[in-house]
Design an enzyme around this catalytic site. Structure first.
Site, PDB file in Angstrom:
ATOM      1  CE1 TYR A 100      33.665  28.154  54.005  1.00 45.40           C
ATOM      2  CE2 TYR A 100      32.186  28.356  52.137  1.00 45.40           C
ATOM      3  CZ  TYR A 100      32.389  28.303  53.505  1.00 45.40           C
ATOM      4  OH  TYR A 100      31.321  28.401  54.358  1.00 45.40           O
TER       5      TYR A 100
HETATM    6  P1  NAD Z   1      32.252  33.775  61.341  1.00 44.97           P
HETATM    7  O1  NAD Z   1      33.655  33.860  60.850  1.00 44.97           O
HETATM    8  O2  NAD Z   1      31.559  35.033  61.703  1.00 44.97           O
HETATM    9  O3  NAD Z   1      32.188  32.785  62.585  1.00 44.97           O
HETATM   10  C1  NAD Z   1      33.030  31.656  62.717  1.00 44.97           C
HETATM   11  C2  NAD Z   1      33.710  31.710  64.080  1.00 44.97           C
HETATM   12  O4  NAD Z   1      34.513  30.540  64.249  1.00 44.97           O
HETATM   13  C3  NAD Z   1      34.651  32.910  64.234  1.00 44.97           C
HETATM   14  O5  NAD Z   1      34.282  33.690  65.367  1.00 44.97           O
HETATM   15  C4  NAD Z   1      36.022  32.276  64.439  1.00 44.97           C
HETATM   16  O6  NAD Z   1      36.857  32.996  65.342  1.00 44.97           O
HETATM   17  C5  NAD Z   1      35.681  30.878  64.948  1.00 44.97           C
HETATM   18  N1  NAD Z   1      36.717  29.875  64.642  1.00 44.97           N
HETATM   19  C6  NAD Z   1      37.305  29.640  63.437  1.00 44.97           C
HETATM   20  N2  NAD Z   1      38.203  28.645  63.547  1.00 44.97           N
HETATM   21  C7  NAD Z   1      38.168  28.232  64.842  1.00 44.97           C
HETATM   22  C8  NAD Z   1      38.864  27.240  65.566  1.00 44.97           C
HETATM   23  N3  NAD Z   1      39.826  26.472  64.989  1.00 44.97           N
HETATM   24  N4  NAD Z   1      38.605  27.081  66.897  1.00 44.97           N
HETATM   25  C9  NAD Z   1      37.670  27.871  67.512  1.00 44.97           C
HETATM   26  N5  NAD Z   1      36.981  28.837  66.877  1.00 44.97           N
HETATM   27  C10 NAD Z   1      37.226  29.018  65.549  1.00 44.97           C
HETATM   28  O7  NAD Z   1      31.415  32.989  60.223  1.00 44.97           O
HETATM   29  P2  NAD Z   1      29.843  32.830  60.012  1.00 44.97           P
HETATM   30  O8  NAD Z   1      29.486  33.547  58.786  1.00 44.97           O
HETATM   31  O9  NAD Z   1      29.130  33.083  61.284  1.00 44.97           O
HETATM   32  O10 NAD Z   1      29.761  31.270  59.677  1.00 44.97           O
HETATM   33  C11 NAD Z   1      29.443  30.306  60.675  1.00 44.97           C
HETATM   34  C12 NAD Z   1      29.404  28.929  60.045  1.00 44.97           C
HETATM   35  O11 NAD Z   1      28.384  28.857  59.047  1.00 44.97           O
HETATM   36  C13 NAD Z   1      30.690  28.505  59.345  1.00 44.97           C
HETATM   37  O12 NAD Z   1      30.861  27.130  59.570  1.00 44.97           O
HETATM   38  C14 NAD Z   1      30.412  28.771  57.880  1.00 44.97           C
HETATM   39  O13 NAD Z   1      31.185  27.943  57.040  1.00 44.97           O
HETATM   40  C15 NAD Z   1      28.937  28.399  57.815  1.00 44.97           C
HETATM   41  N6  NAD Z   1      28.233  29.063  56.721  1.00 44.97           N
HETATM   42  C16 NAD Z   1      28.087  30.415  56.730  1.00 44.97           C
HETATM   43  C17 NAD Z   1      27.368  31.040  55.705  1.00 44.97           C
HETATM   44  C18 NAD Z   1      27.186  32.523  55.662  1.00 44.97           C
HETATM   45  O14 NAD Z   1      26.580  32.994  54.695  1.00 44.97           O
HETATM   46  N7  NAD Z   1      27.643  33.275  56.644  1.00 44.97           N
HETATM   47  C19 NAD Z   1      26.802  30.267  54.697  1.00 44.97           C
HETATM   48  C20 NAD Z   1      27.013  28.892  54.699  1.00 44.97           C
HETATM   49  C21 NAD Z   1      27.695  28.287  55.744  1.00 44.97           C
HETATM   50  C1  UGA Z   2      28.448  33.189  51.491  1.00 46.83           C
HETATM   51  C2  UGA Z   2      29.425  33.050  52.685  1.00 46.83           C
HETATM   52  O1  UGA Z   2      30.434  34.046  52.630  1.00 46.83           O
HETATM   53  C3  UGA Z   2      30.072  31.712  52.751  1.00 46.83           C
HETATM   54  O2  UGA Z   2      30.723  31.576  54.021  1.00 46.83           O
HETATM   55  C4  UGA Z   2      29.024  30.667  52.608  1.00 46.83           C
HETATM   56  O3  UGA Z   2      29.484  29.389  52.750  1.00 46.83           O
HETATM   57  C5  UGA Z   2      28.257  30.853  51.302  1.00 46.83           C
HETATM   58  O4  UGA Z   2      27.592  32.103  51.396  1.00 46.83           O
HETATM   59  C6  UGA Z   2      27.221  29.803  51.099  1.00 46.83           C
HETATM   60  O5  UGA Z   2      26.071  30.098  50.876  1.00 46.83           O
HETATM   61  O6  UGA Z   2      27.571  28.633  51.154  1.00 46.83           O
HETATM   62  P1  UGA Z   2      28.632  34.255  49.098  1.00 46.83           P
HETATM   63  O7  UGA Z   2      27.439  33.676  48.408  1.00 46.83           O
HETATM   64  O8  UGA Z   2      29.817  34.570  48.258  1.00 46.83           O
HETATM   65  O9  UGA Z   2      29.165  33.312  50.273  1.00 46.83           O
HETATM   66  O10 UGA Z   2      28.073  35.508  49.896  1.00 46.83           O
HETATM   67  P2  UGA Z   2      28.282  37.076  49.766  1.00 46.83           P
HETATM   68  O11 UGA Z   2      29.616  37.504  50.250  1.00 46.83           O
HETATM   69  O12 UGA Z   2      27.104  37.666  50.433  1.00 46.83           O
HETATM   70  O13 UGA Z   2      28.251  37.349  48.196  1.00 46.83           O
HETATM   71  C7  UGA Z   2      27.057  37.307  47.439  1.00 46.83           C
HETATM   72  C8  UGA Z   2      27.343  37.747  46.020  1.00 46.83           C
HETATM   73  O14 UGA Z   2      27.734  39.119  46.033  1.00 46.83           O
HETATM   74  C9  UGA Z   2      28.478  36.990  45.348  1.00 46.83           C
HETATM   75  O15 UGA Z   2      28.080  36.636  44.050  1.00 46.83           O
HETATM   76  C10 UGA Z   2      29.618  37.993  45.232  1.00 46.83           C
HETATM   77  O16 UGA Z   2      30.362  37.862  44.064  1.00 46.83           O
HETATM   78  C11 UGA Z   2      28.880  39.317  45.229  1.00 46.83           C
HETATM   79  N1  UGA Z   2      29.687  40.406  45.821  1.00 46.83           N
HETATM   80  C12 UGA Z   2      30.253  40.283  47.041  1.00 46.83           C
HETATM   81  C13 UGA Z   2      29.864  41.576  45.087  1.00 46.83           C
HETATM   82  O17 UGA Z   2      29.390  41.709  43.960  1.00 46.83           O
HETATM   83  N2  UGA Z   2      30.600  42.596  45.637  1.00 46.83           N
HETATM   84  C14 UGA Z   2      31.156  42.495  46.874  1.00 46.83           C
HETATM   85  O18 UGA Z   2      31.805  43.473  47.338  1.00 46.83           O
HETATM   86  C15 UGA Z   2      30.981  41.313  47.609  1.00 46.83           C
END
Ligand code: NAD
Ligand code: UGA
Length: 331
Positions: free
Chosen positions: A149
């Site tokens: 990823y």
């Molecule tokens: P999410 O999955 O809730 O939202 C992403 C949306 O994009 C989904 O609704 C999905 O249907 C849409 N999508 C995916 N592929 C597509 C495509 N080809 N065309 C049109 N739509 C498409 O995810 P999120 O957690 O809201 O993340 C949003 C963004 O932030 C992502 O780019 C993710 O990589 C980034 N990000 C998220 C986190 C986090 O902690 N949630 C952390 C770091 C970065």
């Molecule tokens: C999150 C998002 O899922 C990614 O899309 C994003 O890009 C990433 O943050 C980021 O910061 O770049 P992650 O840190 O794995 O990834 O977020 P969580 O799913 O909230 O996990 C946090 C921690 O909890 C991880 O260490 C994971 O191992 C732990 N975890 C998760 C558990 O111990 N149990 C669970 O059931 C789920």
């Protein structure tokens, strides 16, 4: 001019869309409802936006469809659409990551290339750092992703910045750190922990629970996105967007147990491939240039997510019993 939000039905995209709409901004939202989690969940995220007269929904897959008409009519594109999630990016699923993260971004950049005054704000990720060179991590640290990823998020970030160098596009990348709050994706830690705790089911800790994350509240991420769309210094830049609170998984579980008022049943599972030990953002650049100040403490943000989860569960119970009553009366 409207703002274009890709991934508008997702966790972060739906919050951004609502914030823009409530400030009187027209928004065109794009999403294809990919299968990382349920369509019903994403439709629920979009409910308020869909009821808003300034919102237009475009159900397009960025990896296939042409968005040039919408890019041409917008002064800013917030590019949040992606295949997110670190732990599921192994094996056959990697193709979907390549498609939704790299190919989709390249298509969007090609559409933007013909409209260089449209700014593109890209949602990058702390996962580009992998096990980082140093903590807190500066944007200048060498990226060395630890998950497939992370590789795709870094590739798309490079694409955004190389289109700036080649074609002078106004691209900006924000590296978000583990975002949480209402509507958090169901695969993410807080969402899983809260549902399990409320069901009285075991909570699964991956590894020893000593891993730390710079958890970031979703409203702070929305504020950073909006600032990056405005700041004159932003084009060509990368900014860390962290929450200013580095906490371990064990600490988060203690907070949840305290809020719920009873101890949690814990089940331990091995750490998963791709999960880094720690993340920690140096946010000085975002503070200086985007006036970014994380506002939510972990305790407050977690408590808002807990309240939202409780309400959501009550609504789901009510909807199920309404549809049972409706089907009984039809018989
Ligand atoms: P999410 O999955 O809730 O939202 C992403 C949306 O994009 C989904 O609704 C999905 O249907 C849409 N999508 C995916 N592929 C597509 C495509 N080809 N065309 C049109 N739509 C498409 O995810 P999120 O957690 O809201 O993340 C949003 C963004 O932030 C992502 O780019 C993710 O990589 C980034 N990000 C998220 C986190 C986090 O902690 N949630 C952390 C770091 C970065
Ligand atoms: C999150 C998002 O899922 C990614 O899309 C994003 O890009 C990433 O943050 C980021 O910061 O770049 P992650 O840190 O794995 O990834 O977020 P969580 O799913 O909230 O996990 C946090 C921690 O909890 C991880 O260490 C994971 O191992 C732990 N975890 C998760 C558990 O111990 N149990 C669970 O059931 C789920």
């Amino acid at each position: 001019m409207p703002a274009l939000v890709t991934g508008c039905a997702g966790f972060i995209g739906s919050h951004l869309t609502e914030a823009l709409l409530s400030d009187g901004q027209d928004v065109v939202g794009v999403d294809c409802f990919n299968d990382n989690y349920g369509r019903t969940h994403k439709l629920r995220n979009l409910e308020r936006a869909l009821a808003h007269e300034r919102f237009e929904f475009v159900p397009v897959d960025l990896a296939r469809g042409d968005l040039e008409e919408f890019v041409a009519a917008s002064d800013v594109v917030f590019h949040l659409a992606a295949e997110p999630g670190v732990r599921s990016s192994w094996g056959a699923r990697f193709e979907t990551y390549l498609r939704n993260n790299v190919v989709a971004t390249q298509h969007l950049l090609e559409a933007t290339r013909r409209h260089p005054s449209t700014r593109l704000v890209y949602a990058s990720s702390s996962s580009v750092y992998g096990d980082a060179e140093c903590y807190p991590t500066l944007e200048t640290a060498t990226p060395r992703p630890y998950s497939p990823y992370g590789v795709t998020k870094l590739a798309a970030e490079h694409l955004c910045l190389l289109y700036r160098r080649n074609f002078d596009l106004e691209t900006v990348a924000l590296r978000f750190f583990s975002v949480y709050g209402p509507r958090q994706r169901p695969d993410m830690a807080f969402s899983r922990f809260l549902h399990a705790a409320l069901d009285g089911d075991p909570v699964h800790i991956l590894g020893d629970g000593g891993q730390t994350r710079d958890f970031t509240y979703v409203d702070d991420v929305v504020a950073a996105l909006r600032a990056a769309a405005e700041a004159s210094s932003a084009p060509g830049r990368i900014y860390n967007v962290g929450g200013g609170t580095r906490a371990s998984v064990n600490h988060v579980l203690e907070l949840i147990a305290g809020m719920i008022g009873h101890p949690l049943e814990i089940e331990r599972a091995p750490a998963e491939h791709g999960d880094v030990r720690d993340t920690s953002a140096d946010i000085q650049l975002a503070a200086a240039e985007l006036d970014y100040r994380p506002s939510a403490s972990l305790e407050d943000g977690l408590s808002v997510q807990l309240d939202w989860t409780v309400k959501l569960r009550a609504q789901l119970v009510e909807t199920r019993s309404q549809s049972r009553r409706a089907s009984t009366s039809l018989r």
